[in-house]
Design an enzyme around this catalytic site. Structure first.
Site, PDB file in Angstrom:
ATOM      1  N   TRP A 102       0.830  -1.210   0.000  1.00 39.44           N
ATOM      2  CA  TRP A 102       0.000   0.000   0.000  1.00 39.44           C
ATOM      3  C   TRP A 102       0.855   1.246   0.000  1.00 39.44           C
ATOM      4  CZ3 TRP A 102      -4.262  -1.374  -1.881  1.00 39.44           C
ATOM      5  CH2 TRP A 102      -4.838  -2.594  -1.542  1.00 39.44           C
ATOM      6  N   ASP A 169      -1.296   6.856   6.429  1.00 37.21           N
ATOM      7  CA  ASP A 169      -2.341   5.917   6.019  1.00 37.21           C
ATOM      8  C   ASP A 169      -2.568   4.961   7.193  1.00 37.21           C
ATOM      9  OD1 ASP A 169      -3.883   3.853   5.043  1.00 37.21           O
ATOM     10  OD2 ASP A 169      -2.596   3.390   3.329  1.00 37.21           O
ATOM     11  N   LYS A 193     -12.302  -1.705   7.835  1.00 38.38           N
ATOM     12  CA  LYS A 193     -11.623  -2.593   8.789  1.00 38.38           C
ATOM     13  C   LYS A 193     -12.095  -2.260  10.212  1.00 38.38           C
ATOM     14  CE  LYS A 193      -7.864  -2.503   5.531  1.00 38.38           C
ATOM     15  NZ  LYS A 193      -8.134  -3.664   4.689  1.00 38.38           N
TER      16      LYS A 193
HETATM   17  C1  LIG Z   1      -2.948   0.060   4.675  1.00 42.19           C
HETATM   18  C2  LIG Z   1      -3.896   0.118   3.506  1.00 42.19           C
HETATM   19  N1  LIG Z   1      -3.881   1.190   2.716  1.00 42.19           N
HETATM   20  C3  LIG Z   1      -4.700   1.289   1.659  1.00 42.19           C
HETATM   21  C4  LIG Z   1      -5.574   0.274   1.331  1.00 42.19           C
HETATM   22  C5  LIG Z   1      -6.476   0.427   0.138  1.00 42.19           C
HETATM   23  O1  LIG Z   1      -7.746   0.694   0.602  1.00 42.19           O
HETATM   24  P1  LIG Z   1      -8.999   0.857  -0.349  1.00 42.19           P
HETATM   25  O2  LIG Z   1      -9.355  -0.495  -0.838  1.00 42.19           O
HETATM   26  O3  LIG Z   1     -10.025   1.480   0.555  1.00 42.19           O
HETATM   27  O4  LIG Z   1      -8.620   1.778  -1.465  1.00 42.19           O
HETATM   28  C6  LIG Z   1      -5.627  -0.861   2.135  1.00 42.19           C
HETATM   29  C7  LIG Z   1      -6.561  -1.956   1.829  1.00 42.19           C
HETATM   30  O5  LIG Z   1      -6.576  -2.998   2.436  1.00 42.19           O
HETATM   31  C8  LIG Z   1      -4.756  -0.943   3.231  1.00 42.19           C
HETATM   32  O6  LIG Z   1      -4.769  -2.021   4.032  1.00 42.19           O
END
Ligand SMILES: Cc1ncc(COP(=O)(O)O)c(C=O)c1O
Length: 361
Positions: A102, A169, A193
């Protein structure tokens, strides 16, 4: 049979959130109407949005400190580009810590906007630790990090001190542990989550860092426009916001972040102790960087996987297989997963030890 849901996201929410949100779909606030069919500008829904925004700030200890909470669309992935749009100056630069899939997704988007310095990366070791030895350029417009790496099972236990704005994030560990949240200038997290139904993203932003880039920002991507519109610039994801509000109310009743952190620590200790004690399992990440939300582990002998898999499935456990980048298993032990569910998994691991130890393979 009771299910023990270890899914990484969307994931378990408190039972009362499921019940109350189901009731609101049929009859919201005894209005005779579903929450899905009323105007987002109605008094009843505006009250939901206002309370959700206020409660998010209250739980983070950020009320009255110059922050705004927004519930936006597009997931955490859209924040990967909204952050540079709103914070990276024309011809400016940004600094990123690369701790996983991510984080590197966020880096990829930032590169579309300008110079993106990766201060450190643990990619060479398949992201099994959090780098700590790095310098953040003082002339960068902001520093971005990922507090919890959902896929690799690592978590930042502390955050670097810097004079530039810090963006984090927190998609997979928001509201799970006590931190001084005022050390961050932007916090974002997909709801799916620790917060609510997929479809909303919480963005907490310190207002005084905005409006400094010299960029023309499309309206839907402009934090200032969303703040001005009180998170109602367009039709918000009403159901996801409502489910988030219910989860935040549950969290407040459960003693807030400090209350849930105690339980989270107990759950993590129970599971990691078993991984370390049981000779049939091993953890995948450096001990001090272990996540209290996503616990990744492998079998010492992969050939025994069918035996272990059958045992946990029989115990009502779901969502345990690891992400393909790591393999093995990933137990996501988010806020709403009870300690009893972790005990069920630990009992299965002990049972597996006995069975595997007694069997010739
Ligand atoms: C730490 C983290 N950042 C970003 C994301 C991406 O999230 P989204 O699917 O809401 O775009 C996730 C998805 O699991 C994640 O765990």
């Amino acid at each position: 049979m009771k299910k023990h849901n270890y899914s990484a996201g969307p994931s378990i929410l408190p039972q009362e959130v499921f019940e109350k949100s189901a009731a609101a779909i049929l009859d919201f606030n005894h209005s005779g109407l579903s929450i899905l069919e009323i105007s987002h500008r109605s008094k009843d829904f505006v009250a939901v949005m206002e309370e959700a925004r206020a409660l998010a700030l209250e739980l983070l200890g950020l009320e009255g400190k110059g922050y705004q909470a927004l519930f936006l669309h597009g997931g955490a992935s859209l924040e990967f580009l909204m952050v540079p749009y709103n914070l990276m100056k024309e011809n400016g630069k940004a600094a990123y810590l690369d701790t996983g899939t991510w984080a590197s997704g966020a880096i990829k988007e930032a590169k579309l906007f300008g110079e993106t310095v990766v201060v450190a990366s643990s990619k060479e070791q398949n992201y099994n630790f959090i780098p700590t030895d790095y310098t953040i350029p003082a002339d960068a417009d902001y520093f971005h990090c990922t507090s919890n790496n959902t896929i690799f099972g690592t978590q930042m236990k502390s955050f670097p001190k810097t004079d530039i704005p810090v963006v984090c994030d927190m998609s997979s560990d928001i509201f799970s542990r006590v931190l001084d949240f005022s050390q961050f200038d932007v916090i974002y997290a997909g709801a799916q989550k620790n917060m609510g139904a997929a479809g909303a993203t919480l963005v907490v932003v310190k207002e005084d860092i905005l409006g400094k880039t010299g960029r023309a920002i499309p309206s839907m991507l402009d934090y200032e426009k969303h703040i001005k519109a009180e998170s109602m610039y367009n039709t918000p994801p009403v159901f996801a916001v409502y489910a988030s509000l219910l989860t935040l109310q549950w969290l407040k009743q459960s003693g807030g972040i400090a209350g849930i952190e105690k339980v989270n620590n107990e759950k993590a200790a129970l599971l990691y102790n078993e991984i370390d004690r049981n000779p049939f399992f091993k953890g995948t990440v450096k001990a001090e960087d272990r996540s209290h939300m996503n616990v990744t582990f492998l079998l010492e002998n992969e050939e025994l996987a069918p035996v272990f898999d059958e045992l946990w499935k029989r115990a009502g456990i779901s969502g345990l297989p690891g992400h393909r980048s790591v393999g093995g298993y990933r137990a996501s032990i988010y806020n709403a997963l009870p300690l009893e569910s972790v005990q069920v998994l630990v009992d299965v691991m002990k049972d597996f030890e006995t069975k595997a130890g007694n069997t010739k393979f």
